[in-house]
Design a protein around this motif. Structure first.
Motif: not given
Lengths: 292, 193
Positions: A157-158, A161, A164-167, A169, A190, B82, B85
């Protein structure tokens, strides 16, 4: 839509054999005849980018060129391969002098690449190409009452992105709900498992995985579901060390999402790699039989 | 206790450092950092680091070459992306960390107790030779080359359960066209020199 060439990467031929054993039949059931990319090489993972990014892009460039020759896009189930191949794809397309040089080198050895290949993860394909309704329609044995903690980790996810959402999902939770399971509110979904640091700096790896396991236990998950070989490996292997260090026993099975999908689709349970689990699965079978 | 100056004079800073790292990381935005600390507060490794990511970015921006390259921080970065992003200045922090690792390896200034450069090197060699990595051999090499037989002993029970479940083997994975891959590596290496 182009066909996909299956890019297993080194893990799915090694410690993550059960990922391969489950992803192939599940995708076959969904109408994808996945053939392995002919003579693929290792993507280099995070280690290679640390030594030399040009080399990293070049060895991935060979894989991309092989897929382009077959007229296919790449399906990479390992989150590490997925990220590294996508990163290299971007690198080779950035028009820089370095990228041009690498492309010229590839051309010289009959590996010409024109940037026509897309790299996808199976979860991405399930969401974008297949759809939850089709998945639902395939379910023979819904996993009713099974509480799953969906763990996405980092590299799927990162930093890319798009799907889906990076933080926070949700797509894996949606797929698990589609096969009848109950995703728990897994707030650590995540948070990093440490990747290869579990092998290189033990103290750090143990602590990080302890947090992930504790959160899964707190939410009363029966199983942690993963999409990445290294996450699966870390979360499963570390439970011994955690029990020793923090005097806390977990014994939470850590399975691939494709294993549970295969089970729900009614595929042969004995051919989905469950026997490769190091954590005993008997409580899980009882729970599934009872229906929660 | 020896009394030492804790602050660097401007003349001691490395003027080229920012540009070198910008180029290596393909990230032009480094000097747009506003020191907000989002990266440090997002970082799962920050509690183990000698300098949090925010300070590393400040080091790079201001030419503190040794401080950045000799830090534990760059080797503790697990590439979770993290910070990258979340960064409001769009700095590719993970890529900056990668660039710093490469620089530290090039200049041979990384802290000795870290086995990560050893892992990176062993993996590199294995791929150059066979085109694929074989996990068991990689782990064996890692522990042997970093002189850590005790660590290897501790890994033994895990290794046994992996062998039992067929998840690890002594077989060496290899691609067919190794000569093509080696040609690529050789040519790219020569290009870079």
């Amino acid at each position: 839509m182009k066909d996909y060439a299956y890019y297993p990467g080194c893990s799915l031929k090694g410690n993550a054999k059960h990922y391969e054993e489950s992803i192939l039949p599940v995708f076959k059931e969904l109408g994808f005849a996945l053939e392995e990319l002919e003579d693929w090489n290792c993507c280099g993972a995070t280690a290679y980018f640390a030594v030399d990014d040009r080399m990293a892009a070049a060895i991935c460039g060979r894989n991309l060129a092989l897929a382009e020759k077959e007229g296919k896009d790449i399906l990479a189930p390992c989150a590490g391969c997925y990220l590294t191949l996508r990163k290299s794809n971007q690198y080779l397309a950035n028009g820089s002098e370095e990228a041009q040089k690498i492309l010229a080198v590839l051309k010289d050895v009959d590996c010409e690449y024109h940037g026509q290949v897309k790299v996808k993860h199976p979860l991405e394909v399930l969401i974008q190409d297949v759809g939850l309704k089709t998945i639902q329609a395939k379910v023979q044995n819904p996993l009713v009452g099974l509480k799953v903690a969906c763990y996405y980790g980092c590299q799927l996810v990162r930093p890319f992105t798009e799907f889906d959402d990076p933080d926070y999902p949700v797509t894996l939770d949606q797929v698990m709900a589609a096969i009848g399971a109950t995703p728990v509110e897994y707030s650590a979904k995540t948070k990093c498992c440490g990747g290869s640091l579990t092998g290189t700096i033990e103290e750090v790896g143990t602590q990080l995985n302890y947090v992930l396991l504790k959160e899964a236990k707190r939410k009363e998950a029966d199983v942690i579901v993963t999409i990445c070989p290294l996450c699966q490996f870390n979360l499963e292997i570390i439970q011994n060390k955690v029990a020793h260090k923090f005097k806390e026993k977990f014994d939470i099975p850590v399975l691939y999402f494709s294993q549970l999908m295969g089970l729900a689709f009614g595929l042969n349970k004995y051919e989905l790699g469950f026997k490769r689990s190091i954590i005993p699965l008997s409580p899980l079978w009882e729970k599934i039989q009872r229906g929660g | 206790m020896e009394i030492q100056r804790k602050i660097k004079f401007e003349g001691e800073l490395s003027r080229d450092f920012l540009d070198e790292i910008k180029e290596m990381s393909h990230c032009d935005e480094i000097d747009r950092c506003i020191q907000c600390g989002t990266c440090s507060s997002s970082c799962p490794m920050a509690i183990y680091m000698d300098y949090p990511p925010r300070k590393i970015i400040a080091f790079v921006k201001n030419g503190f070459r040794e401080e950045a390259l000799k830090s534990f921080t760059i080797w503790l970065c697990s590439s979770c992306y993290t910070c990258q992003v979340r960064c409001p200045a769009k700095i590719k922090i993970t890529d900056v960390m990668y660039a710093l690792k490469r620089k530290a390896i090039q200049e041979k200034v990384y802290p000795g107790q870290f086995t990560i450069p050893v892992l990176a090197r062993e993996m590199y060699r294995m791929i150059a030779k066979n085109g694929r990595s074989s996990e068991l051999w990689l782990i064996l090499n890692l522990y042997l080359k970093s002189w850590n037989p005790l660590g290897l002993m501790k890994m033994a029970p895990t290794g046994i359960s992996l062998l039992k479940t067929g998840r690890m083997s002594f077989k060496k994975e290899k691609i067919k066209n190794t000569s093509q891959l080696q040609k690529i590596l050789k040519a790219v290496k020569e290009d870079g020199q």
